[in-house]
Design a protein around this motif. Structure first.
Motif: not given
Ligand SMILES: O=P(O)(O)OC[C@H]1O[C@H](OP(=O)(O)OP(=O)(O)O)[C@H](O)[C@@H]1O
Ligand SMILES: Nc1nc2[nH]cnc2c(=O)[nH]1
Ligand SMILES: [Mg+2]
Length: 167
Positions: A69-70, A76, A108, A106, A46
């Motif tokens: 990567a999550s 998640q 989160d 972003l 992203g």
């Protein structure tokens, strides 16, 4: 595994390409006050899109990636660091990340940001959007959305027919 279903009443925050571009430019105006930076590190995937826009505006040509990567769509999982910063760019940041700019789309929960910050504690961390849990991890962001909001980016979406409000 943290399920997003834990988050009550998820709201949608759709972002168009135009809006995203404007928000990235607004982010760059703020970053321009903080720099200069030797290099940009995009948190993939992203962060690649805002990193390209910020790099263009700030005239930065050294761009690296940290590959994390999550999320599997909206769930998640455990964080996987697939690639760290290159030795060349780490050297520019003197080992601690000083003078480097980390960019993501972003924050989160802040898990991704925390991991990347642990790799480069003195780097400046910028994200376009921030939710309350992740906000303390970023140095600069543009728009805050509530924790129960899901941001829909233009690269994940397409225009589609919407039924009228009054059927
Ligand atoms: O603050 P957190 O709760 O850690 O979440 C933020 C991260 O989640 C998204 O990436 P994702 O793992 O979905 O991968 P992607 O960038 O490849 O889409 C987003 O791009 C951030 O990097
Ligand atoms: N697209 C998208 N990915 C995320 N990853 C973590 N939170 C979000 C979000 O709100 N939107
Ligand atoms: Mg990401």
């Amino acid at each position: 595994m943290i399920g997003r279903e834990n988050v009550a009443q998820e709201k949608a925050f759709p972002v168009s390409w135009d809006q995203f571009h404007r928000d990235c430019r607004a982010l760059t105006w703020r970053l321009n006050e903080v720099g200069p930076f030797y290099a940009i590190i995009a948190i993939t995937r992203g962060g690649l899109v805002p990193a390209a826009i910020v790099a263009r505006e700030l005239g930065i040509r050294v761009i690296d990636t940290v590959c994390i990567a999550s999320y599997d769509h909206t769930r998640q999982g455990d964080l996987k660091a697939l690639k760290g910063v290159s030795a060349e760019v780490a050297k520019l940041g003197g080992g601690s990340g000083k003078g480097l700019l980390i960019v993501d789309d972003l924050v989160d929960t802040g898990k991704t940001g925390r991991l990347v910050r642990s790799m480069m504690p003195d780097a400046h961390f910028a994200a376009v959007y921030a939710k309350p849990q992740g906000k303390p991890l970023v140095d600069t962001f543009i728009t805050e959305v509530s924790q129960d909001t899901w941001i829909h980016f233009p690269w994940d979406t397409a225009l589609s027919f919407q039924p009228p409000i009054r059927p």
